[in-house]
Design a protein around this motif. Structure first.
Motif, short mmCIF file in Angstrom:
data_model
loop_
_atom_site.label_atom_id
_atom_site.label_comp_id
_atom_site.label_asym_id
_atom_site.label_seq_id
_atom_site.Cartn_x
_atom_site.Cartn_y
_atom_site.Cartn_z
N ASN A 22 11.28 -1.72 -1.10
CA ASN A 22 11.80 -2.90 -0.38
C ASN A 22 10.71 -3.94 -0.12
O ASN A 22 10.92 -5.13 -0.34
N ASP A 23 9.56 -3.47 0.33
CA ASP A 23 8.48 -4.42 0.62
C ASP A 23 7.87 -4.97 -0.68
O ASP A 23 7.46 -6.12 -0.74
N GLY B 202 -3.23 7.03 -4.60
CA GLY B 202 -3.40 6.76 -3.17
C GLY B 202 -3.98 5.38 -2.94
O GLY B 202 -4.84 4.92 -3.70
N HIS B 203 -3.53 4.74 -1.87
CA HIS B 203 -4.03 3.38 -1.57
C HIS B 203 -5.54 3.38 -1.27
O HIS B 203 -6.18 2.35 -1.37
N GLU B 204 -6.07 4.56 -0.92
CA GLU B 204 -7.52 4.64 -0.65
C GLU B 204 -8.35 4.40 -1.92
O GLU B 204 -9.55 4.17 -1.83
N ASP C 290 1.82 4.24 -4.50
CA ASP C 290 2.43 5.37 -3.80
C ASP C 290 1.97 6.65 -4.49
O ASP C 290 1.67 6.64 -5.68
N ALA D 69 0.82 -1.22 0.00
CA ALA D 69 0.00 0.00 0.00
C ALA D 69 0.85 1.27 0.00
O ALA D 69 0.34 2.35 -0.29
N THR D 70 2.15 1.14 0.34
CA THR D 70 3.04 2.33 0.42
C THR D 70 4.42 1.91 -0.11
O THR D 70 5.32 1.63 0.68
N ASN E 149 3.71 0.63 5.24
CA ASN E 149 4.75 1.26 6.05
C ASN E 149 4.31 2.70 6.19
O ASN E 149 4.39 3.46 5.21
N TYR F 113 6.62 8.88 6.38
CA TYR F 113 7.16 9.55 5.19
C TYR F 113 8.28 8.71 4.57
O TYR F 113 8.84 7.81 5.23
N GLN G 228 3.87 9.33 -4.69
CA GLN G 228 5.03 10.07 -5.18
C GLN G 228 5.65 9.38 -6.39
O GLN G 228 5.99 8.19 -6.33
N ASN H 73 10.58 3.10 -1.32
CA ASN H 73 11.79 2.70 -2.05
C ASN H 73 11.70 1.29 -2.61
O ASN H 73 12.67 0.80 -3.20
N1 SAM Z 1 7.70 0.59 2.18
C1 SAM Z 1 8.60 1.64 1.78
C2 SAM Z 1 10.00 1.08 1.56
O1 SAM Z 1 10.20 -0.13 1.69
O2 SAM Z 1 10.87 1.87 1.24
C3 SAM Z 1 8.58 2.83 2.71
C4 SAM Z 1 7.27 3.59 2.69
S1 SAM Z 1 7.32 5.21 3.40
C5 SAM Z 1 7.49 4.90 5.12
C6 SAM Z 1 5.64 5.77 3.24
C7 SAM Z 1 5.21 6.02 1.82
O3 SAM Z 1 3.80 6.23 1.80
C8 SAM Z 1 5.83 7.25 1.15
O4 SAM Z 1 6.57 6.86 0.03
C9 SAM Z 1 4.61 8.11 0.78
O5 SAM Z 1 4.77 8.77 -0.47
C10 SAM Z 1 3.52 7.08 0.71
N2 SAM Z 1 2.14 7.58 0.84
C11 SAM Z 1 1.67 8.64 1.54
N3 SAM Z 1 0.33 8.73 1.40
C12 SAM Z 1 -0.06 7.70 0.60
C13 SAM Z 1 -1.32 7.25 0.08
N4 SAM Z 1 -2.45 7.86 0.38
N5 SAM Z 1 -1.32 6.17 -0.73
C14 SAM Z 1 -0.17 5.51 -1.04
N6 SAM Z 1 1.05 5.89 -0.58
C15 SAM Z 1 1.10 6.96 0.23
#
Ligand code: SAM
Length: 188
Positions: A32-33, A78-80, A51, A26-27, A100, A103, A53, A30
């Motif tokens: 990794n997951d 967005g994951h929503e 994501d 869902a996020t 995850n 930010y 971004q 970078n």
């Molecule tokens: N799992 C990632 C990794 O292994 O590197 C780290 C994720 S980071 C902690 C959180 C991510 O959530 C950010 O890249 C951010 O852009 C994303 N994010 C924020 N709001 C979001 C949304 N509504 N839907 C999807 N991604 C979102």
């Protein structure tokens, strides 16, 4: 040794995701997951990764290419909005999902996951889990806005009907600097 949160999060997912399954990152950040999920689901499986971004989508795309992983659909959204990407035959078939929260490390710290959209996505995914499927959230909450998201999520998950879901919390309670912890949902 007690497992740190990320390896434990992966272990929780590895226990229930099999080759050929559908999984969700869902996020993706970078990547990794996403890479982990793409390896666990295998060539016959599928991963949907989200994501908001562009940078995160590019990083993840590169990481997957470096490892020759081709079973991932990347969505700059967005994951929503995951409902828009779940095909009819994928509904109710999610074996595992990971969030995850917070930010993207070494990036814009104002682009964070937020309570309302995280809860919306968790609700959609919980409704689409197959029996035994799990959603694992790694809850980072030390940044501005993190406490609000953590509290809202905690309240939401505390109220999930125990007739249908088990909810687990895992974390280290004697670490400094508001360490991340895990909330995991399993569909009965
Ligand atoms: N799992 C990632 C990794 O292994 O590197 C780290 C994720 S980071 C902690 C959180 C991510 O959530 C950010 O890249 C951010 O852009 C994303 N994010 C924020 N709001 C979001 C949304 N509504 N839907 C999807 N991604 C979102």
């Amino acid at each position: 040794m007690l497992k740190p949160v990320i390896p434990f999060a992966h272990e929780l997912l590895e226990q229930v995701i099999k080759p050929g399954d559908l999984a969700v990152d869902a996020t993706c950040g970078n990547g990794n997951d996403t890479l982990f999920l793409s390896q666990v689901t295998g060539q016959t499986g599928k991963v949907l990764a989200f994501d908001v971004q562009e940078q995160a989508i590019e990083e993840t795309k590169n990481k997957l290419a470096q490892h020759n992983q081709t079973n991932v659909e990347l969505h700059l959204d967005g994951h929503e909005n995951i409902d828009n990407y779940l095909q009819k035959e994928q509904q109710g078939q999610v074996a595992g999902a990971i969030f995850n929260l917070g930010y993207l490390p070494k990036s814009d710290k104002t682009i964070i996951t937020k309570a309302a959209t995280t809860i919306e996505a968790v609700s959609i995914l919980a409704a689409n889990l197959k029996p035994g499927g799990r959603i694992v959230l790694v809850v980072y909450h030390g940044h501005p806005g993190g406490a609000e998201e953590k509290d809202a999520l905690y309240d939401h998950l505390t109220a999930l009907d125990q007739a249908h879901y088990r909810v687990l919390q895992y974390g280290f309670i004697n670490q400094i600097n508001q360490p991340p912890f895990i909330l995991a949902i399993e569909k009965k």
